[in-house]
Design a protein around this motif. Structure first.
Motif, mmCIF file in Angstrom:
data_model
loop_
_atom_site.group_PDB
_atom_site.id
_atom_site.type_symbol
_atom_site.label_atom_id
_atom_site.label_comp_id
_atom_site.label_asym_id
_atom_site.label_seq_id
_atom_site.Cartn_x
_atom_site.Cartn_y
_atom_site.Cartn_z
ATOM 1 N N SER A 140 0.810 -1.221 0.000
ATOM 2 C CA SER A 140 0.000 0.000 0.000
ATOM 3 C C SER A 140 0.841 1.268 0.000
ATOM 4 C CB SER A 140 -0.916 0.007 1.231
ATOM 5 O OG SER A 140 -0.149 0.035 2.430
ATOM 6 N N TRP A 185 -16.557 6.257 9.591
ATOM 7 C CA TRP A 185 -15.523 5.447 10.234
ATOM 8 C C TRP A 185 -15.772 3.993 9.842
ATOM 9 C CZ3 TRP A 185 -12.002 8.325 12.967
ATOM 10 C CH2 TRP A 185 -12.390 9.635 13.276
ATOM 11 N N ARG A 186 -14.807 3.399 9.196
ATOM 12 C CA ARG A 186 -14.973 2.030 8.726
ATOM 13 C C ARG A 186 -13.986 1.131 9.461
ATOM 14 N NH1 ARG A 186 -14.930 1.734 2.499
ATOM 15 N NH2 ARG A 186 -12.686 2.144 2.738
ATOM 16 N N LEU A 227 -11.398 -1.585 10.452
ATOM 17 C CA LEU A 227 -10.326 -2.233 9.705
ATOM 18 C C LEU A 227 -10.084 -3.623 10.260
ATOM 19 C CD1 LEU A 227 -7.723 0.672 9.325
ATOM 20 C CD2 LEU A 227 -8.955 -0.463 7.480
ATOM 21 N N GLU A 284 -10.705 3.062 9.597
ATOM 22 C CA GLU A 284 -10.322 3.910 8.479
ATOM 23 C C GLU A 284 -11.223 5.135 8.495
ATOM 24 O OE1 GLU A 284 -8.681 2.654 4.179
ATOM 25 O OE2 GLU A 284 -10.758 2.086 4.588
ATOM 26 N N LEU A 308 -12.996 8.226 6.537
ATOM 27 C CA LEU A 308 -13.415 8.594 5.189
ATOM 28 C C LEU A 308 -14.281 9.838 5.222
ATOM 29 C CD1 LEU A 308 -13.907 5.190 5.514
ATOM 30 C CD2 LEU A 308 -13.881 5.464 3.036
ATOM 31 N N THR A 321 -13.836 9.344 -0.057
ATOM 32 C CA THR A 321 -12.410 9.672 -0.008
ATOM 33 C C THR A 321 -11.786 9.155 1.272
ATOM 34 O OG1 THR A 321 -12.779 11.692 -1.292
ATOM 35 C CG2 THR A 321 -10.703 11.530 -0.076
ATOM 36 N N ILE A 322 -10.733 8.350 1.154
ATOM 37 C CA ILE A 322 -10.027 7.843 2.333
ATOM 38 C C ILE A 322 -9.086 8.938 2.848
ATOM 39 C CG2 ILE A 322 -8.415 6.118 3.192
ATOM 40 C CD1 ILE A 322 -9.472 4.219 1.062
ATOM 41 N N TRP A 363 -6.117 6.670 8.796
ATOM 42 C CA TRP A 363 -6.516 5.626 9.737
ATOM 43 C C TRP A 363 -6.222 6.063 11.160
ATOM 44 C CZ3 TRP A 363 -2.471 4.227 12.736
ATOM 45 C CH2 TRP A 363 -1.186 4.375 12.205
#
Length: 820
Positions: A547, A655-656, A658, A673, A675, A679-680, A683
């Motif tokens: 990444s 908020w996703r 991880l 993550e 966002l 758009t990211i 983290w």
């Protein structure tokens, strides 16, 4: 660069006000990093005399002595009384004058002298060798002073070691200041006072075979060495150096070795010219002639250097070799097999210049930084090499009792030419904003070693810069020299003439300032870490390297631990956490905003991104009488990021969670993550304990890293204005029983979609689990919902219909059940 003021004072008048002198050095560009008052090292170390010496009753090699230390030990009658000291040295007798360390003395290496028992006999001090005092390498016997040496005098005063040594930061563009003569020239120009330099007259012994008949020198590649000279000194006797030479070497921060090596170091510190002394007989061929080659090393060739390490060489390195192989690393360190030893009677003295780039790469790739390499990396002038070689040869002959063979072997492939410049006085005045008389400009430049001619045009000075100043290559460089020595503090500040222009910050500067202010307000302290990184950092952090892209490798790294450009700011912050924890700081809150780098295939320059990262370790505050210290956790890091996003007015924040495979560097279940819409931004999470321990820090550590450009694009200049509500809200609580895999984010999305314009807000206030009441893998999530219309007061029927619609859609989309 350590500068002895006592030594410097032999060449130029040094101001008596030390603080004012250091301040002036700082103003002229030479930073003072430290001030050391020498002689304090020898506190409670005094001259003494051995009164009696008897064998130790329980040892076959130690003696019990009584020592007169004068007024440093008084009896009950107030008169000097002898001290009893157990000593293991064999080289002294009763009546000898010696050096004694008293109780309370602290010798080099932090060795403290205490009252002690040695095989049952009390000892009240220590009789000292030169090695124990850091003044030489002789540890076999104690120092024996002349018979007329006084008793009870501080040893620093006896040797004349009382001195003040400045530790100066010399910028890479000023190789001339890496010497006492160069600093004397600089001080003379600063205070406009005369400077004198030491002179030595070389006497050659005509009865000896000339140097050219004994030595042959060849330079294989002039790009690696412009000049190589050799002299021969015969009939030398290796031994300790005289006191004055030891004093000079020690003041410069070096350890005295022997009279020949000490002379080479003396010339290095005095003039900045590295030298090397070979044992002639060890480099000579069978026919008695020394054939010296300056050549590239063969790939894989090996050399054992003076530090005893065998080193494998590469073709990029330059070596000094004879017909049998390499005998020294050019510009870095000599070889062990040809070093000067007690059996040496004939010396081959090298004085040369070597390419700065090859020297720098060699020293750094081998991790071998020496006083010589530091100077060659910054450029050594080839013009005065022969003069310095002559001076060194004369000194070696003087301190060893040897004789100098006639002549000098001198291979000079390329001569450095002085640079001719023109200084336009009106342009100088316009650019610098100050009028300096032409006479003062001329005087300053001449004191710096320049040749100045103003005969043709007083407003255009013809200046020839000396070859020892490679930094004087343009007219503007002369402006800088004049201004810094005239005094930049004498320039009155004025506003630039710019009618119709108003200065303002750029959008990026505004963004950076807001980020900094918000994170500081959140309790984080700004720090700065290196942009150079260890190539194993990402692996130790357990971060996914794919990444981040490929690392940018440095062609000429400072050391192996800083050989790539950083791909993440977090490793540097973790090192800061470890440093603070190791120094007793428990609660740590740090952030840094800086650049990260990744390689781009086919591109000359790497890809650069601005990131902002933070770490939190320990607790927000210490434990109090009424509250425990609460350790930082995921939500503290999330809160700091939320504050930043709120101040930047970033919309549609999500908020996703991880998973472990997506973020192996973070604790599973404690990572998210960030966002904005799709758009990211970055983290946030708790760093995995194995990653924390890999950086020698103590878990738990919460961290975040956000992309500054993404923040800037997502942020808005201002939030939408919302008027103070004038109509009442209707509050309704609802609890949904859902499966464990249903997230708060999913429920909020469903409620926001189903609630329409009437749903003003939804707030989670309780999460409840009970397998008996709710079932296995179930949880109850209770929300406080607020309904309000902007143009009217809602009726009960409207709220009820809206609420029923919301519940129905949430249950249908997530499989939830309403808990009664």
């Amino acid at each position: 660069m350590k500068v002895s003021l006592k030594w410097l004072g032999e060449y130029v008048d040094v101001p008596a006000d030390l603080k004012a002198f250091c301040d002036r050095l700082d103003l002229t560009g030479t930073g003072v990093e430290g001030v050391e008052v020498q002689g304090q090292t020898f506190d409670k170390v005094v001259t003494a005399q051995v009164l009696t010496k008897v064998e130790h009753p329980d040892s076959d090699h130690m003696f019990v002595t009584t020592v007169d230390v004068g007024p440093w030990n008084l009896g009950e009658d107030g008169n000097p009384a002898p001290l009893q000291i157990v000593c293991g040295a064999q080289n002294f007798n009763a009546g000898d004058h010696i050096v004694t360390a008293l109780e309370g003395a602290v010798l080099p290496g932090n060795f403290k002298i205490k009252k002690s028992k040695k095989r049952g006999v009390v000892s009240y001090g220590m009789n000292c060798s030169s090695a124990e005092l850091g003044l030489g390498s002789d540890a076999d016997g104690i120092i024996i002073l002349p018979e007329d040496a006084p008793i009870g005098v501080p040893y620093a005063d006896y040797l004349g070691l009382s001195d003040t040594v400045l530790d100066l930061e010399i910028t890479p563009n000023r190789p001339d200041c890496l010497s006492m003569a160069g600093m004397a020239r600089e001080v003379g120009a600063m205070y406009r006072v005369p400077v004198t330099y030491p002179l030595y007259e070389l006497e050659e012994d005509g009865s000896l075979v000339s140097a050219s008949e004994q030595v042959e020198v060849a330079i294989a590649d002039p790009a690696r060495s412009k000049r190589y000279t050799a002299r021969v000194i015969e009939g030398v006797k290796i031994g300790p150096s005289p006191d004055w030479l030891v004093e000079r070497i020690a003041a410069a921060g070096a350890r005295p070795v022997n009279n020949v090596v000490d002379v080479t170091n003396y010339i290095l510190f005095l003039f900045g010219q590295p030298l090397h002394a070979f044992d002639f007989d060890k480099v000579a061929s069978k026919d008695g002639k020394a054939r010296i080659q300056v050549r590239p090393a063969a790939e894989g060739e090996k050399l054992t250097t003076l530090d005893g390490e065998e080193r494998e060489l590469s073709a990029d390195m330059t070596v000094i070799a004879n017909e049998f192989g390499p005998v020294a690393l050019a510009g870095v360190m000599g070889g062990l097999d040809t070093e000067i030893s007690v059996s040496t009677t004939k010396v081959l003295l090298e004085a040369a210049t070597f390419d700065r780039s090859h020297t720098s790469r060699t020293s750094r790739s081998l991790g071998l930084i020496s006083e010589s390499s530091l100077r060659y990396e910054r450029t050594v002038d080839d013009n005065p090499v022969a003069d310095y070689a002559a001076m060194a040869a004369a000194l070696i002959a003087e301190v060893t009792g040897g004789s100098v063979a006639p002549g000098l072997v001198d291979v000079w492939e390329e001569r450095t030419q002085p640079c001719s410049l023109t200084l336009r006085v009106p342009r100088f005045t316009q650019m610098m904003g100050i009028e300096v008389p032409v006479e003062d400009i001329t005087d300053i430049l001449e004191r710096l070693g320049c040749e100045v001619d103003q005969s043709s045009d007083p407003d255009a000075l013809s200046v020839v810069a000396p070859t020892f100043r490679p930094d004087l290559a343009r007219e503007i460089d002369l402006y800088e020299e004049v201004l810094r020595l005239w005094g930049m503090d004498r320039v009155k500040p004025t506003l630039p003439a710019s009618p119709g222009r108003v200065g303002h910050r750029t959008d990026d500067q505004k963004l950076f300032a807001l980020i900094d202010a918000t994170l500081r307000a959140s309790g984080l302290n700004e720090t700065m870490t290196y942009s150079f990184a260890d190539p194993t950092d990402i692996e130790r952090l357990r971060m996914d390297p794919v990444s981040l892209g490929d690392a940018v490798e440095l062609l000429n790294p400072m050391n192996a631990d800083q050989s790539v450009m950083r791909q993440s700011i977090v490793p540097g912050l973790l090192r800061s956490v470890a440093y603070n924890q190791n120094h007793g700081v428990k609660n740590i809150q740090l952030y840094e905003r800086g650049t990260v780098f990744s390689a781009r295939e086919g591109a000359k320059k790497p890809k650069e991104r601005q990131k902002v990262a933070g770490v939190l370790a320990g607790a927000m505050a210490e434990a109090a009488w009424n509250a425990e210290a609460r350790p930082f956790d995921f939500f503290d890091g999330k809160g700091a990021v939320e504050s930043l996003l709120r101040e930047l007015a970033v919309p549609k924040v999500r908020w996703r969670a991880l998973e472990a495979d997506a973020a192996p560097h973070l604790q599973p279940g404690r990572a998210a993550e960030v966002l904005s819409g799709g758009t990211i931004l970055g983290w946030v999470g708790e760093i995995h304990p194995l990653a924390v321990e890999a950086f020698d820090a103590t878990p738990a550590v919460v961290a975040f890293e956000l992309d500054v450009q993404a923040l800037g694009k997502s942020s808005r200049p201002a939030r939408d204005y919302v008027d103070v509500p004038t109509l009442p809200e209707v509050s309704v609580d609802v609890a949904f029983v859902v499966n464990e895999d249903v997230t708060h984010e999913r429920l909020m999305q469903c409620m926001s979609s189903a609630g329409g314009k009437l749903l003003e807000s939804a707030r989670l206030f309780d999460v409840y689990r009970d397998e008996d009441r709710l079932g296995a893998n179930k949880k109850s999530m209770a929300y406080a919902l607020s309904y309000r219309a902007a143009d009217r007061t809602l009726t009960g029927e409207e709220v009820e219909r809206a609420h029923e619609r919301l519940v129905k859609k949430v249950c249908g989309a997530t499989g939830a059940e309403v808990r009664g």
